[in-house]
Scaffold this motif. Structure first.
Motif, PDB file in Angstrom:
ATOM      1  N   MET A  35       6.821  22.437  17.081  1.00  0.00           N
ATOM      2  CA  MET A  35       6.221  23.629  16.472  1.00  0.00           C
ATOM      3  C   MET A  35       7.034  24.108  15.280  1.00  0.00           C
ATOM      4  N   LEU A  36       8.355  24.101  15.416  1.00  0.00           N
ATOM      5  CA  LEU A  36       9.207  24.566  14.317  1.00  0.00           C
ATOM      6  C   LEU A  36       9.024  23.688  13.082  1.00  0.00           C
ATOM      7  N   GLU A  37       9.024  22.381  13.257  1.00  0.00           N
ATOM      8  CA  GLU A  37       8.874  21.473  12.112  1.00  0.00           C
ATOM      9  C   GLU A  37       7.541  21.699  11.413  1.00  0.00           C
ATOM     10  N   TRP A  38       6.472  21.902  12.190  1.00  0.00           N
ATOM     11  CA  TRP A  38       5.154  22.171  11.613  1.00  0.00           C
ATOM     12  C   TRP A  38       5.147  23.510  10.889  1.00  0.00           C
ATOM     13  N   TRP A  39       5.654  24.534  11.548  1.00  0.00           N
ATOM     14  CA  TRP A  39       5.621  25.875  10.991  1.00  0.00           C
ATOM     15  C   TRP A  39       6.365  25.961   9.665  1.00  0.00           C
ATOM     16  N   MET A  40       7.517  25.317   9.580  1.00  0.00           N
ATOM     17  CA  MET A  40       8.355  25.465   8.395  1.00  0.00           C
ATOM     18  C   MET A  40       7.726  24.857   7.145  1.00  0.00           C
ATOM     19  N   ILE A  41       6.750  23.959   7.295  1.00  0.00           N
ATOM     20  CA  ILE A  41       6.037  23.482   6.110  1.00  0.00           C
ATOM     21  C   ILE A  41       4.663  24.134   5.976  1.00  0.00           C
ATOM     22  N   GLU A  56       4.106  19.934  -7.139  1.00  0.00           N
ATOM     23  CA  GLU A  56       4.670  18.683  -6.634  1.00  0.00           C
ATOM     24  C   GLU A  56       5.067  18.815  -5.164  1.00  0.00           C
ATOM     25  N   ASP A  57       5.698  19.932  -4.828  1.00  0.00           N
ATOM     26  CA  ASP A  57       6.105  20.140  -3.439  1.00  0.00           C
ATOM     27  C   ASP A  57       4.900  20.362  -2.541  1.00  0.00           C
ATOM     28  N   ARG A  58       3.886  21.044  -3.046  1.00  0.00           N
ATOM     29  CA  ARG A  58       2.659  21.225  -2.272  1.00  0.00           C
ATOM     30  C   ARG A  58       2.028  19.873  -1.945  1.00  0.00           C
ATOM     31  N   ALA A  59       2.024  18.982  -2.916  1.00  0.00           N
ATOM     32  CA  ALA A  59       1.462  17.650  -2.686  1.00  0.00           C
ATOM     33  C   ALA A  59       2.253  16.907  -1.609  1.00  0.00           C
ATOM     34  N   GLN A  60       3.566  17.077  -1.607  1.00  0.00           N
ATOM     35  CA  GLN A  60       4.384  16.430  -0.574  1.00  0.00           C
ATOM     36  C   GLN A  60       4.078  17.011   0.804  1.00  0.00           C
ATOM     37  N   ILE A  61       3.927  18.327   0.879  1.00  0.00           N
ATOM     38  CA  ILE A  61       3.627  18.972   2.158  1.00  0.00           C
ATOM     39  C   ILE A  61       2.293  18.480   2.714  1.00  0.00           C
ATOM     40  N   LEU A  62       1.338  18.230   1.832  1.00  0.00           N
ATOM     41  CA  LEU A  62      -0.003  17.830   2.261  1.00  0.00           C
ATOM     42  C   LEU A  62      -0.159  16.319   2.418  1.00  0.00           C
ATOM     43  N   ASN A  63       0.879  15.565   2.131  1.00  0.00           N
ATOM     44  CA  ASN A  63       0.807  14.101   2.188  1.00  0.00           C
ATOM     45  C   ASN A  63       0.911  13.619   3.636  1.00  0.00           C
ATOM     46  N   LEU A  95       3.480  31.973  17.694  1.00  0.00           N
ATOM     47  CA  LEU A  95       3.387  30.593  17.233  1.00  0.00           C
ATOM     48  C   LEU A  95       2.652  29.643  18.182  1.00  0.00           C
ATOM     49  N   PRO A  96       2.848  29.694  19.502  1.00  0.00           N
ATOM     50  CA  PRO A  96       2.139  28.722  20.345  1.00  0.00           C
ATOM     51  C   PRO A  96       0.620  28.733  20.144  1.00  0.00           C
ATOM     52  N   GLU A  97       0.017  29.921  20.122  1.00  0.00           N
ATOM     53  CA  GLU A  97      -1.431  30.024  19.920  1.00  0.00           C
ATOM     54  C   GLU A  97      -1.811  29.657  18.490  1.00  0.00           C
ATOM     55  N   LEU A  98      -1.016  30.119  17.527  1.00  0.00           N
ATOM     56  CA  LEU A  98      -1.270  29.805  16.123  1.00  0.00           C
ATOM     57  C   LEU A  98      -1.219  28.309  15.880  1.00  0.00           C
ATOM     58  N   TYR A  99      -0.241  27.655  16.453  1.00  0.00           N
ATOM     59  CA  TYR A  99      -0.085  26.208  16.310  1.00  0.00           C
ATOM     60  C   TYR A  99      -1.257  25.462  16.949  1.00  0.00           C
ATOM     61  N   ALA A 100      -1.649  25.876  18.144  1.00  0.00           N
ATOM     62  CA  ALA A 100      -2.744  25.206  18.843  1.00  0.00           C
ATOM     63  C   ALA A 100      -4.039  25.253  18.037  1.00  0.00           C
ATOM     64  N   GLU A 101      -4.275  26.367  17.343  1.00  0.00           N
ATOM     65  CA  GLU A 101      -5.520  26.525  16.594  1.00  0.00           C
ATOM     66  C   GLU A 101      -5.458  25.952  15.184  1.00  0.00           C
ATOM     67  N   ASN A 102      -4.252  25.808  14.609  1.00  0.00           N
ATOM     68  CA  ASN A 102      -4.165  25.486  13.188  1.00  0.00           C
ATOM     69  C   ASN A 102      -3.330  24.263  12.848  1.00  0.00           C
ATOM     70  N   LYS A 103      -2.902  23.496  13.844  1.00  0.00           N
ATOM     71  CA  LYS A 103      -1.994  22.391  13.530  1.00  0.00           C
ATOM     72  C   LYS A 103      -2.609  21.345  12.604  1.00  0.00           C
ATOM     73  N   ASN A 104      -3.950  21.317  12.521  1.00  0.00           N
ATOM     74  CA  ASN A 104      -4.605  20.391  11.595  1.00  0.00           C
ATOM     75  C   ASN A 104      -5.268  21.109  10.440  1.00  0.00           C
ATOM     76  N   ASN A 105      -5.024  22.411  10.324  1.00  0.00           N
ATOM     77  CA  ASN A 105      -5.621  23.224   9.277  1.00  0.00           C
ATOM     78  C   ASN A 105      -4.625  23.384   8.136  1.00  0.00           C
ATOM     79  N   TRP A 106      -4.705  22.508   7.161  1.00  0.00           N
ATOM     80  CA  TRP A 106      -3.764  22.541   6.055  1.00  0.00           C
ATOM     81  C   TRP A 106      -4.323  23.198   4.803  1.00  0.00           C
ATOM     82  N   SER A 107      -5.601  23.102   4.568  1.00  0.00           N
ATOM     83  CA  SER A 107      -6.133  23.483   3.259  1.00  0.00           C
ATOM     84  C   SER A 107      -6.819  24.835   3.208  1.00  0.00           C
ATOM     85  N   GLU A 108      -7.148  25.439   4.353  1.00  0.00           N
ATOM     86  CA  GLU A 108      -7.899  26.694   4.325  1.00  0.00           C
ATOM     87  C   GLU A 108      -7.117  27.800   3.609  1.00  0.00           C
TER      88      GLU A 108
END
Length: 274
Positions: free
Chosen positions: A87-93, A118-125, A261-274
């Motif tokens: 969760m921490l690794e996901w949250w920090m990006i 450039e950094d945004r592109a790396q985060i979304l890669n 974070l636990p609930e936020l992560y569960a709902e958004n771990k694949n939500n990168w672009s919204e």
């Protein structure tokens, strides 16, 4: 609910619902933290910093340590029984991509966060493992140290292995995840190096805790350790101000993140672009 100013349309984001009241420390708790001045013989030497990732290291008591070599060590420890290393690794990006996401972490003090295209592109890669997407990006933030005037700054995140730590230990019980920032702060006419790491470790009771270690006056430049020794008068003045405020701020935001974070992560771990 008191919140930082938000951009128009923030309320339409699906994760806006996680913008919730944050619990502040009591005046007594804040006073206690600000009074914590540690024994300088306890912190690990900067040259031995990778020990923090191992079973050999027990986090030194929380507080500000004025070291005998003219530098400062800061330690902060917050229980996070609901947060995992993943969760921490996901949250920090994830939170770097939207100021609202940053505000979810601390709605009273987190005003803004920005990264370069450039950094945004790396985060979304998606071809880069989540853990590695943090390495090499710069986060430009605006935040308050708890109800004070907000200030801007930059956090330069680096690969742990390039800052004196050991990548092979990431994911082990005492270092489930680690974030390393190699920064400089403006101090009068010169730039003052600060190497800070935040990591999730399992304590002796089997519960996760979020630990911060910051070596103020130390950094890494061109692959080599560097340090700046301050005169005692300046050192004491610096130690009595910002570091203890940082510990208070850290407790406030990390404790809040542990709740959402636990609930936020569960709902958004694949939500990168919204």
């Amino acid at each position: 609910m008191k919140t930082v100013p938000l951009y128009e349309g923030a309320e339409k984001k699906s994760y806006y619902k996680f913008l919730r009241d944050i619990e502040n420390l009591t005046e007594e708790e804040i006073a206690k933290i600000k009074s914590l001045k540690g024994d300088p013989s306890l912190p690990p030497a900067f040259a031995d910093r990778s020990i923090i990732q191992t079973e050999k290291y027990t986090p030194v008591p929380e507080g500000v340590y004025i070291m005998n070599n003219g530098t400062i060590f800061v330690s902060a420890i917050t229980p996070i029984p609901r947060i995992t290393g993943e969760m921490l690794e996901w949250w920090m990006i994830w939170h770097q991509l939207d100021p609202l996401r940053y505000a979810l972490w601390n709605p009273e003090d987190h005003y803004d966060v920005r990264v370069s295209d450039e950094d945004r592109a790396q985060i979304l890669n998606t071809n880069i493992p989540i853990r590695q997407r943090m390495w090499g990006i710069t986060s430009n933030i605006c935040e308050s140290m708890t109800d004070e005037k907000p200030v801007t700054g930059s956090l330069c995140f680096v690969e742990p292995d390039k800052a004196g730590f050991d990548n092979s230990l990431i994911g082990t019980p005492k270092c489930k995840a680690i974030i390393v920032a190699n920064n400089c702060m403006n101090l009068g006419p010169f730039r003052y190096p600060v190497l800070m790491c935040e990591w999730v470790r399992e304590n002796n009771e089997g519960h996760n805790e979020w630990v911060v270690a910051a070596w103020m006056g130390h950094g890494v430049k061109d692959g080599k350790d560097m340090h700046i020794k301050l005169p005692k008068m300046i050192l004491n003045k610096l130690a009595s101000a910002m570091p203890s405020k940082f510990i208070v701020h850290n407790h406030k935001e990390v404790s809040h993140l542990n709740k959402i974070l636990p609930e936020l992560y569960a709902e958004n771990k694949n939500n990168w672009s919204e």
